[in-house]
Design a protein around this motif. Structure first.
Motif, short mmCIF file in Angstrom:
data_model
loop_
_atom_site.label_atom_id
_atom_site.label_comp_id
_atom_site.label_asym_id
_atom_site.label_seq_id
_atom_site.Cartn_x
_atom_site.Cartn_y
_atom_site.Cartn_z
N GLU A 1 -79.06 65.39 -2.96
CA GLU A 1 -78.76 66.54 -1.85
C GLU A 1 -78.60 65.65 -0.46
OE1 GLU A 1 -78.74 69.39 -2.92
OE2 GLU A 1 -79.93 69.45 -4.78
N HIS B 1 -81.17 65.44 6.78
CA HIS B 1 -82.22 66.55 6.66
C HIS B 1 -83.62 65.95 6.87
CE1 HIS B 1 -79.49 69.60 5.31
NE2 HIS B 1 -79.17 68.78 4.33
N PHE B 2 -83.43 64.38 7.13
CA PHE B 2 -84.71 63.77 7.02
C PHE B 2 -85.39 63.93 8.37
CE2 PHE B 2 -86.84 59.45 7.68
CZ PHE B 2 -87.63 59.84 6.62
N CYS C 1 -80.57 60.38 -3.20
CA CYS C 1 -80.73 61.54 -3.53
C CYS C 1 -79.47 62.44 -3.65
CB CYS C 1 -81.66 62.19 -2.28
SG CYS C 1 -81.77 64.10 -2.48
N ASN D 1 -84.40 59.48 -6.37
CA ASN D 1 -85.81 60.16 -5.99
C ASN D 1 -85.99 61.37 -6.88
OD1 ASN D 1 -84.08 62.41 -5.13
ND2 ASN D 1 -84.64 62.24 -2.73
N CYS E 1 -82.47 58.43 1.33
CA CYS E 1 -83.04 59.74 1.66
C CYS E 1 -83.35 59.39 3.67
CB CYS E 1 -84.30 59.91 1.02
SG CYS E 1 -85.37 61.44 1.86
N CYS F 1 -88.76 66.38 4.05
CA CYS F 1 -87.29 66.94 3.78
C CYS F 1 -87.03 68.23 4.57
CB CYS F 1 -86.95 66.90 2.41
SG CYS F 1 -85.53 67.58 1.90
N TYR G 1 -85.78 64.47 -6.53
CA TYR G 1 -84.65 65.62 -6.85
C TYR G 1 -83.74 65.34 -7.58
CZ TYR G 1 -87.51 67.54 -2.59
OH TYR G 1 -88.14 67.83 -1.91
N CYS H 1 -80.66 60.48 5.69
CA CYS H 1 -79.82 61.81 5.38
C CYS H 1 -80.18 62.89 6.70
CB CYS H 1 -80.73 62.29 4.40
SG CYS H 1 -80.45 64.01 3.97
S1 SF4 Z 1 -82.14 66.49 0.89
FE1 SF4 Z 1 -82.01 64.64 2.45
S2 SF4 Z 1 -84.14 64.66 3.14
FE2 SF4 Z 1 -84.25 65.91 1.46
S3 SF4 Z 1 -84.98 64.37 0.00
FE3 SF4 Z 1 -82.80 64.55 -0.24
S4 SF4 Z 1 -82.06 62.96 0.97
FE4 SF4 Z 1 -84.00 63.15 1.46
#
Ligand code: SF4
Length: 185
Positions: free
Chosen positions: A178, A150-151, A176, A43, A145, A160, A45, A148
């Motif tokens: 993160e 944080h999704f 990702c 992705n 993602c 996010c 990031y 996750c």
């Molecule tokens: S931190 Fe989690 S929710 Fe945010 S972009 Fe990365 S995988 Fe997606």
């Protein structure tokens, strides 16, 4: 060695062999093809040289050499990050995307379709095994993602929770650096 460990070793060996064959077809090394596959899934990031080093557990020097070869061959392009001046964002060129056509992943997916075990169940088991090994090795998980912690989803779409930024449907299906495992139980 247990039977499971032996099976995983043989699967890993077969995949490495297929990767070598794919790479040789394009006059590349396996790591070059692996980086192309990574960038096709990463992705916004995670399309960074440092993320590639983390994902494969290789040095920044090896990443630089790999990126130089792929750029020289016209398979990827680098663009400065508009928000972080020193960062370079990486993406595949149409030639890079074409190089991944007919790769070993298609053969693996065909073999998977023939299995009687459920795809979700197998996915969950392999994900748990990978997470356990990554924890032992001190590596980041790099999950999808939309799976996750944080999704976030709401009336206005996906977001996010870590950065507060909106996520498109395409971005939520990518991997990702993160990524954080959801808390279960
Ligand atoms: S931190 Fe989690 S929710 Fe945010 S972009 Fe990365 S995988 Fe997606």
């Amino acid at each position: 060695m247990t039977n499971t460990a032996l099976l995983l070793e043989r699967l890993g060996g077969l995949i490495q062999q297929s990767l070598r064959e794919d790479a040789a077809r394009h006059g590349l090394l396996p790591i070059h093809v692996q980086v192309l596959h990574y960038l096709a899934q990463a992705n916004h990031y995670s399309n960074l040289p440092i993320a590639i080093a983390e994902y494969f557990g290789i040095t920044r020097g090896t990443v630089s050499q790999t990126l130089a070869v792929l750029e020289r061959r016209g398979l990827l392009c680098k663009a400065p990050d508009s928000r972080h001046g020193k960062r370079l964002r990486l993406s595949l060129t149409p030639a890079g995307e074409a190089a991944l056509q007919g790769s070993w992943t298609g053969r693996l997916e065909t073999a998977l379709e023939g299995l009687s075990v459920g795809a979700a169940e197998l996915d969950g088991t392999l994900r748990s095994l990978l997470a356990a090994l990554q924890q032992i090795n001190g590596q980041r998980a790099f999950g999808v993602c939309r799976q996750c912690a944080h999704f976030l989803t709401g009336d206005s779409g996906s977001q996010c929770g870590l950065t507060g930024e909106p996520l498109t449907t395409a971005q939520s299906g990518r991997i990702c650096r993160e990524w954080t495992a959801p808390v279960t139980g």
